[in-house]
Design a protein around this motif. Structure first.
Motif, PDB file in Angstrom:
ATOM      1  N   ALA A 192      46.978  69.193  13.016  1.00 38.85           N
ATOM      2  CA  ALA A 192      47.899  69.915  12.130  1.00 38.85           C
ATOM      3  C   ALA A 192      47.147  70.468  10.924  1.00 38.85           C
ATOM      4  O   ALA A 192      47.396  71.601  10.482  1.00 38.85           O
ATOM      5  N   GLU A 193      46.193  69.702  10.402  1.00 37.69           N
ATOM      6  CA  GLU A 193      45.386  70.176   9.270  1.00 37.69           C
ATOM      7  C   GLU A 193      44.509  71.350   9.697  1.00 37.69           C
ATOM      8  O   GLU A 193      44.329  72.312   8.948  1.00 37.69           O
ATOM      9  N   ALA A 194      43.963  71.280  10.902  1.00 30.26           N
ATOM     10  CA  ALA A 194      43.146  72.382  11.418  1.00 30.26           C
ATOM     11  C   ALA A 194      43.974  73.655  11.563  1.00 30.26           C
ATOM     12  O   ALA A 194      43.501  74.763  11.267  1.00 30.26           O
ATOM     13  N   ALA A 195      45.221  73.512  12.008  1.00 29.87           N
ATOM     14  CA  ALA A 195      46.110  74.682  12.095  1.00 29.87           C
ATOM     15  C   ALA A 195      46.324  75.280  10.710  1.00 29.87           C
ATOM     16  O   ALA A 195      46.299  76.507  10.536  1.00 29.87           O
ATOM     17  N   ASP A 196      46.511  74.423   9.705  1.00 27.42           N
ATOM     18  CA  ASP A 196      46.640  74.912   8.318  1.00 27.42           C
ATOM     19  C   ASP A 196      45.368  75.617   7.875  1.00 27.42           C
ATOM     20  O   ASP A 196      45.421  76.635   7.174  1.00 27.42           O
ATOM     21  N   ALA A 197      44.209  75.070   8.255  1.00 30.69           N
ATOM     22  CA  ALA A 197      42.935  75.674   7.863  1.00 30.69           C
ATOM     23  C   ALA A 197      42.783  77.070   8.464  1.00 30.69           C
ATOM     24  O   ALA A 197      42.284  77.987   7.810  1.00 30.69           O
ATOM     25  N   VAL A 198      43.221  77.239   9.711  1.00 33.12           N
ATOM     26  CA  VAL A 198      43.161  78.570  10.338  1.00 33.12           C
ATOM     27  C   VAL A 198      43.998  79.566   9.536  1.00 33.12           C
ATOM     28  O   VAL A 198      43.568  80.688   9.267  1.00 33.12           O
ATOM     29  N   LEU A 199      45.189  79.141   9.126  1.00 35.74           N
ATOM     30  CA  LEU A 199      46.045  80.029   8.333  1.00 35.74           C
ATOM     31  C   LEU A 199      45.405  80.334   6.991  1.00 35.74           C
ATOM     32  O   LEU A 199      45.491  81.468   6.492  1.00 35.74           O
ATOM     33  N   ALA A 200      44.723  79.351   6.390  1.00 35.31           N
ATOM     34  CA  ALA A 200      44.025  79.589   5.123  1.00 35.31           C
ATOM     35  C   ALA A 200      42.890  80.591   5.308  1.00 35.31           C
ATOM     36  O   ALA A 200      42.666  81.458   4.449  1.00 35.31           O
ATOM     37  N   GLY A 228      56.798  80.248  16.578  1.00 35.90           N
ATOM     38  CA  GLY A 228      57.815  80.707  17.515  1.00 35.90           C
ATOM     39  C   GLY A 228      57.278  81.376  18.749  1.00 35.90           C
ATOM     40  O   GLY A 228      58.007  82.079  19.454  1.00 35.90           O
ATOM     41  N   GLY A 229      56.002  81.159  19.033  1.00 40.97           N
ATOM     42  CA  GLY A 229      55.401  81.803  20.197  1.00 40.97           C
ATOM     43  C   GLY A 229      55.239  80.837  21.353  1.00 40.97           C
ATOM     44  O   GLY A 229      55.702  79.702  21.325  1.00 40.97           O
ATOM     45  N   ARG A 230      54.548  81.315  22.382  1.00 39.78           N
ATOM     46  CA  ARG A 230      54.251  80.489  23.542  1.00 39.78           C
ATOM     47  C   ARG A 230      53.017  81.068  24.215  1.00 39.78           C
ATOM     48  O   ARG A 230      52.947  82.280  24.460  1.00 39.78           O
ATOM     49  N   LEU A 231      52.057  80.211  24.490  1.00 36.17           N
ATOM     50  CA  LEU A 231      50.850  80.667  25.183  1.00 36.17           C
ATOM     51  C   LEU A 231      51.194  81.003  26.626  1.00 36.17           C
ATOM     52  O   LEU A 231      51.868  80.234  27.307  1.00 36.17           O
ATOM     53  N   ARG A 232      50.732  82.180  27.059  1.00 38.98           N
ATOM     54  CA  ARG A 232      50.987  82.634  28.429  1.00 38.98           C
ATOM     55  C   ARG A 232      49.684  83.139  29.029  1.00 38.98           C
ATOM     56  O   ARG A 232      48.764  83.498  28.299  1.00 38.98           O
ATOM     57  N   ALA A 233      49.653  83.217  30.342  1.00 36.05           N
ATOM     58  CA  ALA A 233      48.473  83.774  31.004  1.00 36.05           C
ATOM     59  C   ALA A 233      48.266  85.213  30.541  1.00 36.05           C
ATOM     60  O   ALA A 233      49.193  86.023  30.553  1.00 36.05           O
ATOM     61  N   GLY A 234      47.043  85.510  30.092  1.00 35.27           N
ATOM     62  CA  GLY A 234      46.704  86.868  29.673  1.00 35.27           C
ATOM     63  C   GLY A 234      46.301  87.701  30.882  1.00 35.27           C
ATOM     64  O   GLY A 234      46.597  87.355  32.031  1.00 35.27           O
ATOM     65  N   PHE A 235      45.614  88.805  30.611  1.00 37.92           N
ATOM     66  CA  PHE A 235      45.102  89.627  31.703  1.00 37.92           C
ATOM     67  C   PHE A 235      44.123  88.795  32.530  1.00 37.92           C
ATOM     68  O   PHE A 235      43.414  87.936  31.997  1.00 37.92           O
ATOM     69  N   ARG A 236      44.060  89.066  33.824  1.00 38.99           N
ATOM     70  CA  ARG A 236      43.284  88.213  34.720  1.00 38.99           C
ATOM     71  C   ARG A 236      41.812  88.126  34.311  1.00 38.99           C
ATOM     72  O   ARG A 236      41.206  87.063  34.367  1.00 38.99           O
ATOM     73  N   ASN A 237      41.231  89.255  33.881  1.00 39.33           N
ATOM     74  CA  ASN A 237      39.814  89.234  33.534  1.00 39.33           C
ATOM     75  C   ASN A 237      39.531  88.416  32.269  1.00 39.33           C
ATOM     76  O   ASN A 237      38.391  88.066  32.001  1.00 39.33           O
ATOM     77  N   ALA A 291      47.564  75.755  20.500  1.00 38.84           N
ATOM     78  CA  ALA A 291      48.925  75.596  21.045  1.00 38.84           C
ATOM     79  C   ALA A 291      49.911  75.281  19.923  1.00 38.84           C
ATOM     80  O   ALA A 291      51.035  75.815  19.904  1.00 38.84           O
ATOM     81  N   LEU A 292      49.504  74.448  18.976  1.00 37.03           N
ATOM     82  CA  LEU A 292      50.364  74.117  17.840  1.00 37.03           C
ATOM     83  C   LEU A 292      50.624  75.355  16.977  1.00 37.03           C
ATOM     84  O   LEU A 292      51.762  75.597  16.553  1.00 37.03           O
ATOM     85  N   LEU A 293      49.596  76.152  16.727  1.00 39.71           N
ATOM     86  CA  LEU A 293      49.780  77.383  15.951  1.00 39.71           C
ATOM     87  C   LEU A 293      50.795  78.301  16.610  1.00 39.71           C
ATOM     88  O   LEU A 293      51.658  78.884  15.942  1.00 39.71           O
ATOM     89  N   SER A 294      50.694  78.439  17.926  1.00 42.51           N
ATOM     90  CA  SER A 294      51.640  79.279  18.658  1.00 42.51           C
ATOM     91  C   SER A 294      53.059  78.749  18.501  1.00 42.51           C
ATOM     92  O   SER A 294      53.998  79.485  18.168  1.00 42.51           O
ATOM     93  N   GLU A 295      53.213  77.443  18.706  1.00 42.56           N
ATOM     94  CA  GLU A 295      54.525  76.810  18.633  1.00 42.56           C
ATOM     95  C   GLU A 295      55.137  76.927  17.233  1.00 42.56           C
ATOM     96  O   GLU A 295      56.325  77.227  17.084  1.00 42.56           O
ATOM     97  N   LEU A 296      54.330  76.702  16.202  1.00 43.79           N
ATOM     98  CA  LEU A 296      54.829  76.747  14.817  1.00 43.79           C
ATOM     99  C   LEU A 296      55.334  78.128  14.417  1.00 43.79           C
ATOM    100  O   LEU A 296      56.145  78.261  13.512  1.00 43.79           O
TER     101      LEU A 296
END
Length: 196
Positions: free
Chosen positions: A168-176, A36-45, A29-34
């Protein structure tokens, strides 16, 4: 096609928000927010909240399963299909880890599942555990408390602050992982000393 699919494990609904078990979902959720995105419901399946963000030229798909934690593999398998990912080194799963102290985070490629039922579900659906994990420490339960009770509780104020920093550090790690690769991310983040 996404360059990376990042899954944050947790349980859906307000009853589980901000519990230790949801630190993976909080990271995504933090990655999405940072970005400029927003988590939304995906396809139902898919049974997940999803978003796509851009980091430079990279497209990173984000997902938070809306199954319960122990059924996470259902959503992960569907999201891998949608994003046409067959190289599981491009799948990053962010999750809570009892074997690490609060405030500690490590990056891992493949290996054991340490009794984590969300990871077991993912392995059961993918028939392999050869994916990347970002492990966020929540510590062992105190006294005789069961692990399940520990992770499903909200932490106290001091630990919450520690967890917010490590999220926040984990979000940085994902980007790395996305930009530098998993080996370099492991070398950088896993070498950090445990918090005092």
């Amino acid at each position: 096609m996404a360059d990376l699919l990042v899954i944050g494990l947790g349980n859906p609904g307000a009853d589980y928000a901000r519990t230790r078990h949801n630190v993976g979902a909080d990271t995504v959720a933090l990655l999405s927010e940072l970005h400029g995105g927003r988590l939304r419901a995906g396809f139902r399946n898919e049974r997940a909240l999803t978003d796509d963000v851009r980091v430079g030229s990279l497209r990173i798909a984000l997902g938070v399963p809306q199954t319960f934690y122990n059924e996470s593999g259902l959503a992960v398998a569907a999201l891998l299909r949608r994003h046409d990912i067959d190289d599981l080194h491009r799948l990053v799963v962010v999750h809570d880890e009892l074997d690490l102290p609060p405030g500690r985070m490590k990056v891992k490629l493949g290996g054991g599942l340490a009794g984590n039922n969300g990871l077991k579900s993912i392995k059961a659906h993918l028939h392999t555990d050869d994916f990347v994990r970002v492990r966020i420490g929540v510590g062992k339960p105190p006294g005789r408390q069961q692990g399940a009770d520990h992770v499903l509780r909200r932490p106290g104020k001091a630990e919450r602050t520690e967890l917010d920093i490590v999220i926040a550090e984990a979000a940085d790690a994902v980007l790395a992982i996305a930009t530098d690769g998993v080996e370099r991310a492991m070398a950088h983040y896993n070498a950090k000393p445990d918090p005092a």
